[in-house]
Design an enzyme around this catalytic site. Structure first.
Site, PDB file in Angstrom:
ATOM      1  N   ASP A 358      -7.993   2.643   5.905  1.00  0.00           N
ATOM      2  CA  ASP A 358      -7.278   2.974   4.689  1.00  0.00           C
ATOM      3  C   ASP A 358      -5.838   3.367   5.051  1.00  0.00           C
ATOM      4  O   ASP A 358      -5.625   4.090   6.019  1.00  0.00           O
ATOM      5  CB  ASP A 358      -8.008   4.147   4.024  1.00  0.00           C
ATOM      6  CG  ASP A 358      -7.454   4.482   2.658  1.00  0.00           C
ATOM      7  OD1 ASP A 358      -7.564   3.630   1.763  1.00  0.00           O
ATOM      8  OD2 ASP A 358      -6.920   5.598   2.490  1.00  0.00           O
ATOM      9  N   GLU A 387      -5.028  -1.592   5.604  1.00  0.00           N
ATOM     10  CA  GLU A 387      -3.935  -1.704   4.652  1.00  0.00           C
ATOM     11  C   GLU A 387      -2.635  -1.432   5.411  1.00  0.00           C
ATOM     12  O   GLU A 387      -2.404  -0.311   5.850  1.00  0.00           O
ATOM     13  CB  GLU A 387      -4.085  -0.663   3.541  1.00  0.00           C
ATOM     14  CG  GLU A 387      -5.261  -0.901   2.617  1.00  0.00           C
ATOM     15  CD  GLU A 387      -5.333   0.166   1.519  1.00  0.00           C
ATOM     16  OE1 GLU A 387      -5.426  -0.220   0.341  1.00  0.00           O
ATOM     17  OE2 GLU A 387      -5.301   1.366   1.836  1.00  0.00           O
TER      18      GLU A 387
END
Ligand code: CA
Length: 676
Positions: A358, A387
């Site tokens: 994340d 990400e």
């Protein structure tokens, strides 16, 4: 300039002051705000916090700032007085406080407590608890041998040669099983995935049988570590959360277990789930959120080593690149050790096959490279993606961030392509915005960037890219392609809103086209669970705590949208059967992909040539028509097999053609193949 680390002169002074007692709070704060963290002692042993054999129990807490530290022993996971309090001693070379007990402490609970500058802080299970009681308040001492399902010693995930061979299915425990039509007994639980033979109310396969039928290779599960937002002692109230608020990073979340009070339950049941997926040939990817914690003051990081694990701004406030109130400091050695060893632990103890990071760009490149190196050393089939962005600004300099644009400075790490995502379906947050597959002009070049996985290609002009302006990837193995995930609108909702007034048939055509682009592009495809049954979230963008009535997949829709399900299933089978869609070098992509010169907007036509990547097909022709009218394209004369046309797709062919002028229906993909 935004780097908080100070120059070498003051660093030397700080190193000296480490072994002295710091007199008062102000001095300590001043010390911390100017500290050169690289000179602090760190400890990379994997025995932190608790290790034991049959005779002795060893507690080790890394806390270089503490004045005193102690361990408290309890009978239960909550309530009651401490049965014992052990004072710990500090090794100044490592910053580790330790205590060894010869008493039998098996099945007891424990907390640490440190004296920070004269004040005893709240108790904490530490940062390395591997088992906990209800709500993760106290760590538990358990016999891990009792958590292993039968056959665990030989349990193994699927072998992965290249990440481009992987097909990712992003899933939340509750989304997947909670609906009353799921036919699953253990709704919302790890063990839901142990149930085979489950059917929807109207007779379609659900649960693990559904995943097998669809044909994906890996399940990517939303956060599974112990998180904060659900009260595990109140499970009948049926709370829902995505789980992006970590507390105990090295313990499974309790609310997905059948008994969060029993420390064995969550560990055993998560292992059972992983084994069931592995037995079905499916890998398990964990979504990890080391970039921030759910709470800041009072978090386990702050209660063990106050000020160390988080980045701060120059004014002393917590910086917030996560948008959740804080950001961790992977660039500091002990935080880096923590992340790397945590990944290693999940792989070794739980047999996790891959990790999705994340907000990965909150982490520094060096840490991410270390993560990938260690993961590959434990299991050569492991892979890492994340990400490649942050949610806010960070004190970490841009050149050190694990950004999408820096992916080439990383080894064995892939990033999500927001290029293909936004270009195909329209902007992620502007709900009415349309994309290539829904008839908006000007996205063609960005879709091509997606097709070549952001690698340099002589026919792709990156200056015309909507998001990225240069070829940031040097290999298709660095790119994850997608058009939907748990964030933002589902593809179904996006199409309903951006194609307002269009018929269901038209929206399904657009969905098929969008996913066809994703699944035939170079890179690794990723889909959000339930898209294959046209799942919606009633237009909710951020459903992180929406009720099951928004988030749960209605499995009766599988029958209703069986044609769409079959199309995706066949699309996955096509990709798996043909290595041409799974090239592993930019050189191959540049050589084998040839774009046709088409002038019409919302039309892309290209070939994958030369038996690419050892494919049995000499040439694959792909034409994507994102407009709402028929388009005629010229196809060279040859003996072609029609693989996809007008919303139908079959890897073994649905017809033949000799080429020439061929009509491509609105919002559809034409795929042809020839062996010579
Ligand atoms: Ca929890």
């Amino acid at each position: 300039m935004r780097n908080l680390l100070v120059n070498a002169g003051s660093a030397a002074m700080i190193a000296l002051s480490l072994v002295t007692v710091i007199p008062d709070m102000q001095a300590k704060e001043a010390y911390r705000s100017s500290v050169n963290y690289s000179l602090l002692p760190s400890y990379n042993g994997e025995d932190l916090e608790l290790s034991h054999d049959s005779k002795s129990f060893n507690f080790k807490l890394w806390s270089p700032f503490a004045k005193e530290a102690r361990v408290k022993i309890y009978k239960n996971g909550v309530g009651g007085e401490a049965e014992n309090i052990f004072n710990m001693t500090l090794d100044r070379n490592t910053g580790v406080w330790s205590y060894t007990s010869d008493e039998n402490l098996m099945d007891k609970f424990y907390t640490f407590q440190i004296n920070n500058n004269g004040q005893w802080l709240d108790e904490t299970p530490g940062v390395w608890a591997k088992a906990v009681g209800v709500n993760g308040l106290r760590a538990a001492i358990i016999d891990f041998n009792k958590t292993n399902p039968i056959g665990w010693e030989t349990d193994k995930g699927p072998e992965v040669k290249n990440i481009t061979d992987v097909i990712i299915y992003e899933m939340h425990y509750r989304d997947f099983s909670m609906h009353k039509n799921s036919g699953i007994t253990n709704k919302g639980k790890y063990v839901a995935l142990l149930e085979d033979g489950t059917l929807s109310l109207n007779g379609e396969k659900t649960g693990i049988d559904h995943i097998k039928e669809l044909g994906i290779t890996h399940v990517h599960i939303l956060p599974s570590y112990d998180y904060n937002s659900i009260d595990e002692s109140q499970l009948p109230s049926n709370q829902y959360n995505w789980g992006y608020d970590p507390i105990n990073y090295n313990v499974p979340e309790g609310s997905y277990s059948t008994n969060p009070v029993d420390p064995y339950s969550r560990i055993r049941e998560m292992k059972q789930m992983i084994k069931a997926l592995h037995d079905a040939g499916i890998g398990v990817i964990m979504d990890v959120v080391y970039n921030h914690t759910g709470i800041t003051e009072g978090s386990n990081f702050e209660l063990t080593a106050p000020g160390y694990y988080y980045r701060k701004r120059q004014d002393g406030t917590f910086s917030d690149a996560s948008g959740c109130g804080n950001e961790t400091a992977s660039d500091r050695q002990q935080m880096r050790n923590f992340i790397v060893n945590s990944i290693k632990y999940w792989m070794e103890e739980f047999h996790i096959d891959g990790f999705r990071f994340d907000l990965m760009a909150i982490h520094d490149i060096e840490t991410m490279n270390e993560v990938a190196k260690v993961a590959k050393s434990v299991n050569p089939s492991a892979f890492i993606y994340g990400e490649g962005w942050t949610a806010g600004d960070s004190p970490l300099p841009i050149e050190h961030r694990a950004l999408k644009e820096n992916v080439d400075k990383m080894t064995n790490i892939a990033v999500f392509s927001d290029d293909i995502r936004d270009a195909v379906k329209g902007h992620y947050s502007n709900e009415k915005d349309r994309g290539f597959a829904t008839g908006k002009e000007g996205n063609e070049e960005t879709v091509k960037i997606g097709i070549v996985a952001a690698t340099a290609h002589p026919q792709v002009n990156y200056k015309k890219g909507n998001n990225s302006k240069f070829a940031y990837a040097s290999s298709p193995t660095q790119i994850i392609n997608y058009v939907s995930c748990h964030d933002d609108l589902t593809l179904t909702d996006k199409l309903a809103i951006s194609l307002e007034g269009a018929s269901v048939e038209d929206r399904i055509s657009a969905a098929k086209l969008a996913q066809t682009i994703v699944f035939t592009s170079q890179g690794t495809p990723f889909m959000f669970a339930g898209e294959e049954v046209f799942r919606d979230k009633q237009g909710v963008h951020n459903s992180y705590k929406s009720p099951d009535s928004i988030n749960a997949i209605d499995w009766n829709q599988k029958k209703e949208y069986r044609d769409l399900f079959d199309y995706y299933k066949n699309l996955i089978a096509l990709r798996k059967a043909h290595p041409a869609f799974r090239m592993t070098s930019a050189k191959d992509v540049a050589k084998n992909i040839v774009f046709d010169n088409v002038k019409e907007p919302n039309l892309i036509s290209y070939s994958i040539k030369n038996n690419a990547n050892g494919d049995e097909w000499y040439e694959i022709k792909l034409v994507f028509n994102g407009s709402d009218k028929d388009q005629n394209v010229k196809i060279s004369k040859a003996d072609w097999t029609i693989i996809a046309n007008d919303g139908q797709l079959d890897k073994d062919g649905i017809g033949t053609t000799k080429g020439g002028s061929i009509k491509v229906s609105p919002r559809s993909a034409l795929i042809l193949a020839r062996k010579k």
